[in-house]
Design an enzyme around this catalytic site. Structure first.
Site, PDB file in Angstrom:
ATOM      1  N   LYS A 341       0.818  -1.218   0.000  1.00  0.00           N
ATOM      2  CA  LYS A 341       0.000   0.000   0.000  1.00  0.00           C
ATOM      3  C   LYS A 341       0.854   1.272   0.000  1.00  0.00           C
ATOM      4  O   LYS A 341       2.061   1.249   0.256  1.00  0.00           O
ATOM      5  CB  LYS A 341      -0.973  -0.021   1.175  1.00  0.00           C
ATOM      6  CG  LYS A 341      -2.104  -1.026   0.949  1.00  0.00           C
ATOM      7  CD  LYS A 341      -3.172  -0.952   2.007  1.00  0.00           C
ATOM      8  CE  LYS A 341      -4.332  -1.900   1.665  1.00  0.00           C
ATOM      9  NZ  LYS A 341      -5.369  -1.910   2.712  1.00  0.00           N
ATOM     10  N   ARG A 375      -3.532 -10.001   5.508  1.00  0.00           N
ATOM     11  CA  ARG A 375      -3.954 -10.100   4.110  1.00  0.00           C
ATOM     12  C   ARG A 375      -2.841  -9.589   3.207  1.00  0.00           C
ATOM     13  O   ARG A 375      -2.440  -8.424   3.315  1.00  0.00           O
ATOM     14  CB  ARG A 375      -5.240  -9.291   3.919  1.00  0.00           C
ATOM     15  CG  ARG A 375      -5.835  -9.293   2.520  1.00  0.00           C
ATOM     16  CD  ARG A 375      -7.107  -8.457   2.501  1.00  0.00           C
ATOM     17  NE  ARG A 375      -7.752  -8.443   1.191  1.00  0.00           N
ATOM     18  CZ  ARG A 375      -7.472  -7.565   0.230  1.00  0.00           C
ATOM     19  NH1 ARG A 375      -6.563  -6.614   0.439  1.00  0.00           N
ATOM     20  NH2 ARG A 375      -8.108  -7.617  -0.936  1.00  0.00           N
TER      21      ARG A 375
END
Length: 404
Positions: A341, A375
């Site tokens: 991210k 995740r």
């Protein structure tokens, strides 16, 4: 100068305190009484009515702790105040018991405090039934592998839009150690273009139906649309991952409740303005929990996600990462999703395809904070890093104090 081998012992839970006292050879009865005395906690309450704040202050002082309140409480010049309860676990337990008999809603405070103190202790091993597929929570940190069947996801968009390619990647993720697969049919990257429920399901359906016969691990569907979730659950999906925490499509809570499907509720918002960052995020997640509970879901069936990368600046994301353990106070399993991210890219000044090391660092921090599920895109590397961190944090800590 060291005298008698004097040293600091890091104790973060009652379980660790009991282990340390057992190593000394303390009496079992004494251990039960003393374990909570060596473990400090700070518990914050927001906008507490003045009379309740006065009682909490007095009662905390009476058990040997303290309570920080607004400076104007002493002169009664405020109607409400935030309160910080400061004390050991033992003192807070005594406070919780004492206020159960108090008026002005303090009985609820006592029960909530007891629940919170229990929730922030390391969770015991238990089984989560995902519509026939079982996940073991609490023993180790589980790995959720990401499979995007989208043309525009920020990291791997377009790579697995063909059914054969998607199935092959899913099988690879499971071989590399994924305990769960999370399949997404619509990108949720910043400034993404929304797609219709029909188009999203058109991407998901052939892959989901093939994987239900091909792989053994539970399959999660990453969607915030109730109609897509209903079709996926009817087809046999095992859980739902909603990036809007049941709060964008209000039919979503009803759907997961009807199918008794575990649901991941993620914090999300438009913009990055907060009154209190952690307080606002926890408040949002509490509303999501209540929506799920109203439809019959309970306990481990509701999994919370702090929402790294959603409605937060890089600095806010880093603060949430630094305070991950605080999410345990909600009393539900925690999922962490940081893989590749922008928080990592902005911190390290790296493009998407060079963020593996940064992701591994956040995964290890997740283990240290005792999150339940992580995740990720790169399953093999994260699985190994998580397994190593688990061996230190979950399996061994507190057992070998004499050798410290």
């Amino acid at each position: 100068m060291q005298v008698y081998g004097m040293r600091w012992i890091g104790i973060d839970s009652v379980i660790e305190a009991k282990m340390a006292l057992t190593q000394i050879g303390s009496d079992p009865g004494g251990i039960a009484h003393m374990a909570g005395k060596g473990l400090g906690r700070a518990i914050k309450l927001e906008q507490v009515p003045l009379r309740v704040a006065h009682i909490l202050k007095q009662e905390m002082l009476s058990v040997g702790g303290d309570a920080a309140v607004h400076r104007d409480v002493i002169t009664n010049n405020v109607e409400a105040t935030d309160v910080m309860l400061l004390g050991t676990v033992r003192q807070l337990e005594r406070l919780a018991s004492k206020v159960l008999a108090q008026p002005f809603g303090l009985k609820k405070v006592g029960h909530a405090l007891k629940q919170l103190l229990s929730a922030i202790e390391p969770a015991k091993t238990r089984i989560l039934d995902c519509r026939g597929k079982q996940l073991e929570l609490g023993k180790r940190t589980l790995v959720m592998g990401i499979l995007n069947v989208t043309p525009d996801s920020f990291s791997d968009g377009g790579k697995y839009i063909g059914v054969e390619d998607a199935v092959s990647q899913a099988e690879r993720l499971v071989e590399e150690g994924a305990d769960i697969l999370d399949i997404g049919g619509e990108s949720t990257r910043p400034n993404h273009s929304e797609v219709s429920a029909e188009e999203e399901w058109g991407r998901l359906e052939p892959v989901l139906k093939m994987l239900l016969y091909k792989i053994s691990v539970p399959i999660s569907i990453d969607t915030y649309k109730a109609s897509v979730a209903a079709k996926a659950l009817e087809a046999g999906a095992h859980l739902i991952n909603d990036v809007w925490g049941l709060q964008k499509d209000r039919d979503m809570a009803r759907v997961v409740g009807e199918y008794k499907a575990p649901v991941i509720v993620m914090h999300n918002q438009k913009g990055t303005d907060y009154h209190h960052l952690m307080g606002d995020i926890l408040g949002f997640l509490q509303r999501s929990i209540e929506l799920a509970e109203a439809q019959g879901l309970t306990g481990d069936q509701i999994i919370i996600d702090p929402g790294i990368g959603f409605g937060k600046t890089t600095e806010q994301n880093l603060e949430v990462m630094a305070r991950l353990a605080e999410f345990k106070s909600l009393g539900h399993p925690v999922l962490l999703g940081t893989s590749r991210k922008s928080m990592i890219g902005n911190t390290l000044n790296l493009p998407v395809d060079e963020r593996l090391e940064g992701t591994l660092a956040t995964s290890v921090l997740g283990v240290a904070a005792q999150v339940d599920i992580i995740r990720v895109h790169d399953v093999k590397a994260n699985y190994r890093a998580i397994k190593m961190a688990d061996a230190i944090v979950r399996e061994k800590r507190g057992i070998h104090y004499d050798g410290a």
